[in-house]
Write a protein that holds these residues in place. Structure first.
Motif, mmCIF file in Angstrom:
data_model
loop_
_atom_site.group_PDB
_atom_site.id
_atom_site.type_symbol
_atom_site.label_atom_id
_atom_site.label_comp_id
_atom_site.label_asym_id
_atom_site.label_seq_id
_atom_site.Cartn_x
_atom_site.Cartn_y
_atom_site.Cartn_z
ATOM 1 N N CYS C 159 82.782 -7.500 6.673
ATOM 2 C CA CYS C 159 83.521 -6.341 7.155
ATOM 3 C C CYS C 159 84.003 -5.477 6.004
ATOM 4 N N ILE C 168 90.711 -3.495 9.050
ATOM 5 C CA ILE C 168 89.253 -3.590 9.139
ATOM 6 C C ILE C 168 88.739 -2.321 9.805
ATOM 7 N N MET C 171 82.799 -3.735 10.935
ATOM 8 C CA MET C 171 82.533 -5.169 11.055
ATOM 9 C C MET C 171 81.111 -5.349 11.554
ATOM 10 N N ASN C 172 80.297 -6.109 10.817
ATOM 11 C CA ASN C 172 78.886 -6.300 11.151
ATOM 12 C C ASN C 172 78.194 -4.968 11.424
#
Lengths: 186, 186, 186
Positions: C159, C168, C171-172
């Motif tokens: 992330c 964050i 993420m991915n």
């Protein structure tokens, strides 16, 4: 000077762990910078000797990465951990038993003449990369978090300030969330 | 070179106060870093001489704490106060009469090839620990506050930007509160 | 060592551009700091030799502006760009193929004994002036933006984290906006 050494030993967990590590305190750049400031540059500055104190200050900056203007008044038991990038301005005043981390700026805003840098109380801890600008007053027993930014605002006694701009998040041990009081209105 | 010296004298309140302090300007690390950059490293870089300009740049970084890539284009009257931790990238362009403080980064994001660092106008002031990343454009007469972060956004003329991410808080002398305009969309 | 050199060459756009520029890698302060750390200071530290490893570490700090405590564990292919003001603490652990920029702090909060610095996974990029404090865990394939501040919170794998306090934002590969999970409750 012994108080400065004690301040290193008591404050840094990487030395505190073992008596064998005590000799490492002589390696601390802050110790070199503070000794020259306290015993040579600042006294010569008070005698109004031109050039030499500033030359010493810049030479110590080269050796240690810590820039303390010869005019700065610094109390006993002062500890700067790591220290690279620290700047302390000419009219800054720092109380007793204060601890600074690297990249801390105790500087001016460029908008004041005469007293133009912060006045800091006793037992103050200032985290890495915090920036304090202007003739502001920081109280006693204050903690200022890493990357905090304070300009033109005072900080009362016994509180913790974090954020940019800085907010009070702890006061006398209680969690709070308060803005700082503006002390200088432009 | 005289304009660089004048820039120090006019911009730093700790020197400006007294003519006796004028000789202190020769102690400023920025003066050493800029003279070598302007008159040796950058001309050699333009001649495409390998290695030597970069060696000089790294050697000046060791002496001054200021890292100016030999490729950077810097206008007259340039002043870096304190200077420790300043990084100016290869394709950065800086206009006339600009002032930077310590720990300012004029860098890249790692996502661009060729021109990958900021272009900065005239009369720009950038406060301590501000970070400007990417091939963005900063206008003339701009003030960027300490600890400001700007990436992939341009800044128009005559405004003041603060915060992380940076927002416009003053424009043509009027208080405002505006986001910056995205200039690079990934 | 060859992996550290390859890490410089592959990661820095100002060198990558041309084979003629390859010799410039020997000028990188991070290379000097890491070689001494990897092959001298850290092995001597593991042998529990007093004073000498710390002396070497402080001497390299003087030469390079990079302060790596001899106790820090650092994986292969490590690259620190620019490097001035970097601090890596005694119990920090850094995985393989990580990249740091200048002024990054991998430090402690002063509230822990023993393991008190971050553990960082593989393929992690940490932007300029980011501050990571406490015995936190940073996952693999993480990007941490410039001026990000993370204390007492872990970061999961794959992330991107930005801001102070860090959040964050990716993420991915998907855009998200999530706070970090508190890992240490005081």
């Amino acid at each position: 000077m012994f108080e400065d050494i004690r301040a290193i030993y008591e404050n840094d967990p990487s030395v505190r762990g073992s008596i064998l590590r005590f000799p490492e305190v002589i390696l601390y750049p802050c110790l070199h910078a503070i000794i020259i400031h306290r015993y040579i540059s600042h006294p010569l500055y008070k005698l109004k000797l031109p050039f030499v104190p500033r030359f010493l200050s810049q030479f110590m900056r080269f050796l240690t990465g810590i820039e303390i203007h010869p005019g700065a008044k610094i109390g006993r038991g002062f500890f700067i951990d790591h220290g690279m990038g620290v700047v302390i301005g000419e009219t800054a005043e720092i109380g007793r038993n204060c601890t600074l981390f690297h990249n801390v700026t105790i500087g001016g805003t460029g908008k004041h003449e005469g007293k133009r840098h912060p006045t800091i109380g006793d037992n103050v801890m200032i985290g890495t990369s915090a920036t304090l600008l202007g003739p502001i007053i920081i109280g006693n027993n204050v903690k200022i978090g890493a990357e905090t930014f304070i300009m033109n605002h005072d900080v009362p006694d016994s509180c913790t300030v974090v954020g940019a701009p800085g907010r009070i998040v702890r006061m006398n041990g209680q969690k709070v969330d308060m803005p700082l009081k503006e002390s200088i209105i432009e």
